[in-house]
Design a protein around this motif. Sequence first.
Motif, mmCIF file in Angstrom:
data_model
loop_
_atom_site.group_PDB
_atom_site.id
_atom_site.type_symbol
_atom_site.label_atom_id
_atom_site.label_comp_id
_atom_site.label_asym_id
_atom_site.label_seq_id
_atom_site.Cartn_x
_atom_site.Cartn_y
_atom_site.Cartn_z
ATOM 1 N N GLY A 147 0.821 -1.206 0.000
ATOM 2 C CA GLY A 147 0.000 0.000 0.000
ATOM 3 C C GLY A 147 0.854 1.254 0.000
ATOM 4 N N ARG A 148 1.930 1.236 0.766
ATOM 5 C CA ARG A 148 2.853 2.380 0.767
ATOM 6 C C ARG A 148 3.494 2.556 -0.606
ATOM 7 N N GLU A 149 3.857 1.443 -1.242
ATOM 8 C CA GLU A 149 4.453 1.516 -2.574
ATOM 9 C C GLU A 149 3.487 2.167 -3.561
ATOM 10 N N LEU A 150 2.216 1.740 -3.528
ATOM 11 C CA LEU A 150 1.210 2.340 -4.395
ATOM 12 C C LEU A 150 1.068 3.827 -4.102
ATOM 13 N N ARG A 151 1.000 4.176 -2.838
ATOM 14 C CA ARG A 151 0.854 5.581 -2.447
ATOM 15 C C ARG A 151 1.984 6.439 -2.990
ATOM 16 N N GLU A 152 3.231 5.976 -2.836
ATOM 17 C CA GLU A 152 4.364 6.777 -3.268
ATOM 18 C C GLU A 152 4.440 6.875 -4.788
ATOM 19 N N ALA A 153 4.064 5.803 -5.480
ATOM 20 C CA ALA A 153 4.035 5.847 -6.935
ATOM 21 C C ALA A 153 2.980 6.845 -7.414
ATOM 22 N N LEU A 154 1.833 6.848 -6.751
ATOM 23 C CA LEU A 154 0.779 7.793 -7.109
ATOM 24 C C LEU A 154 1.202 9.229 -6.829
ATOM 25 N N HIS A 155 1.890 9.442 -5.726
ATOM 26 C CA HIS A 155 2.376 10.795 -5.426
ATOM 27 C C HIS A 155 3.333 11.266 -6.513
ATOM 28 N N ALA A 156 4.265 10.417 -6.883
ATOM 29 C CA ALA A 156 5.231 10.787 -7.913
ATOM 30 C C ALA A 156 4.538 11.068 -9.238
ATOM 31 N N LEU A 157 3.560 10.261 -9.566
ATOM 32 C CA LEU A 157 2.871 10.413 -10.848
ATOM 33 C C LEU A 157 1.978 11.650 -10.856
ATOM 34 N N ILE A 158 1.207 11.845 -9.791
ATOM 35 C CA ILE A 158 0.297 12.994 -9.750
ATOM 36 C C ILE A 158 1.063 14.307 -9.740
ATOM 37 N N THR A 159 2.124 14.388 -8.951
ATOM 38 C CA THR A 159 2.887 15.642 -8.905
ATOM 39 C C THR A 159 3.594 15.907 -10.232
ATOM 40 N N ALA A 160 3.978 14.854 -10.945
ATOM 41 C CA ALA A 160 4.573 15.040 -12.264
ATOM 42 C C ALA A 160 3.521 15.548 -13.254
ATOM 43 N N LEU A 161 2.301 15.044 -13.138
ATOM 44 C CA LEU A 161 1.226 15.499 -14.020
ATOM 45 C C LEU A 161 0.868 16.956 -13.741
ATOM 46 N N ILE A 162 0.915 17.346 -12.457
ATOM 47 C CA ILE A 162 0.644 18.744 -12.112
ATOM 48 C C ILE A 162 1.679 19.646 -12.771
ATOM 49 N N ASP A 163 2.949 19.244 -12.689
ATOM 50 C CA ASP A 163 4.031 19.976 -13.351
ATOM 51 C C ASP A 163 4.071 19.498 -14.795
ATOM 52 N N GLN A 164 3.279 20.096 -15.622
ATOM 53 C CA GLN A 164 3.045 19.583 -16.961
ATOM 54 C C GLN A 164 4.289 19.611 -17.850
ATOM 55 N N ASP A 165 5.330 20.275 -17.403
ATOM 56 C CA ASP A 165 6.573 20.286 -18.169
ATOM 57 C C ASP A 165 7.468 19.100 -17.836
ATOM 58 N N ALA A 166 7.122 18.367 -16.757
ATOM 59 C CA ALA A 166 7.947 17.238 -16.328
ATOM 60 C C ALA A 166 7.412 15.946 -16.933
ATOM 61 N N PRO A 167 8.287 15.057 -17.387
ATOM 62 C CA PRO A 167 7.819 13.775 -17.929
ATOM 63 C C PRO A 167 7.302 12.884 -16.814
ATOM 64 N N ALA A 168 6.349 12.036 -17.141
ATOM 65 C CA ALA A 168 5.828 11.087 -16.150
ATOM 66 C C ALA A 168 6.941 10.119 -15.784
ATOM 67 N N PRO A 169 7.213 9.928 -14.488
ATOM 68 C CA PRO A 169 8.303 9.036 -14.071
ATOM 69 C C PRO A 169 7.999 7.589 -14.451
ATOM 70 N N ALA A 170 8.930 6.978 -15.169
ATOM 71 C CA ALA A 170 8.710 5.626 -15.698
ATOM 72 C C ALA A 170 8.497 4.611 -14.577
ATOM 73 N N GLU A 171 9.274 4.719 -13.497
ATOM 74 C CA GLU A 171 9.149 3.753 -12.410
ATOM 75 C C GLU A 171 7.780 3.841 -11.752
ATOM 76 N N ALA A 172 7.295 5.072 -11.526
ATOM 77 C CA ALA A 172 5.983 5.254 -10.914
ATOM 78 C C ALA A 172 4.887 4.724 -11.832
ATOM 79 N N LEU A 173 5.003 4.974 -13.125
ATOM 80 C CA LEU A 173 4.029 4.457 -14.081
ATOM 81 C C LEU A 173 3.978 2.933 -14.029
ATOM 82 N N ALA A 174 5.153 2.318 -14.012
ATOM 83 C CA ALA A 174 5.224 0.855 -13.989
ATOM 84 C C ALA A 174 4.615 0.294 -12.712
ATOM 85 N N GLN A 175 4.873 0.954 -11.581
ATOM 86 C CA GLN A 175 4.341 0.470 -10.310
ATOM 87 C C GLN A 175 2.823 0.590 -10.249
#
Length: 209
Positions: free
Chosen positions: A81-109
């Motif tokens: 559950g913690r792994e999912l949470r941290e992957a979602l945090h990384a992905l959502i914050t990357a999406l908010i910063d629309q100039d940043a690419p989506a982190p591949a590791e977070a996407l995979a998780q």
Amino acid sequence: MTGTIAAHTFTPRDLVGGHLVVDLVNTVTARDAEGIDWLDGYPRLLEWAALTGEFDPADLAALQQLADAQPANAAQALDRGRELREALHALITALIDQDAPAPAEALAQVEQHWKRAAARAHLAVHGNAPQLLVSVGDSGLEYLNHALALWAFDLLRSLPLDRTRVCPGHRCGWVFIDSSRGGRRRWCDMGTCGNSAKGRTHYQRSRHA
């Protein structure tokens, strides 16, 4: 997540994200500092889930019984559950910063969590909308992870990026979806981060004066 794990009693003021999945992400506070993880055990995850009002109390009681009987498995489920949470945090914050690419590791998780959830889910129709649903009977101690992974996928597809923000409050870093009429919400909660910021500004002005 790097930081510490600390006991915390969840209250309604901890649910300000605007979506269940965002509230899960916010079970870590002070992300702009060292980070404090409030999920100090599987029972705490159940406490948080109960507070959201999105889960059947009978299901949560069944999970507590499973956790009591299988503490090692409950700990593993919490780690996932913690792994999912941290992957979602990384992905959502990357999406908010629309100039940043989506982190591949977070996407995979997130993808792997969704696939595991979908493998245990069944298709049902609620109202006029088909939904993938999971059960404690099929998912066991992973039930909350599976349910949250399915909700996360739905959220990510429709996340309103122009209204999804990271709170700039001191020792906060919470994510929230601004559902206010004017769309000008700045803080996760005006009663906490907003007032604290006002207090610091007032103190600094008084010192300069």
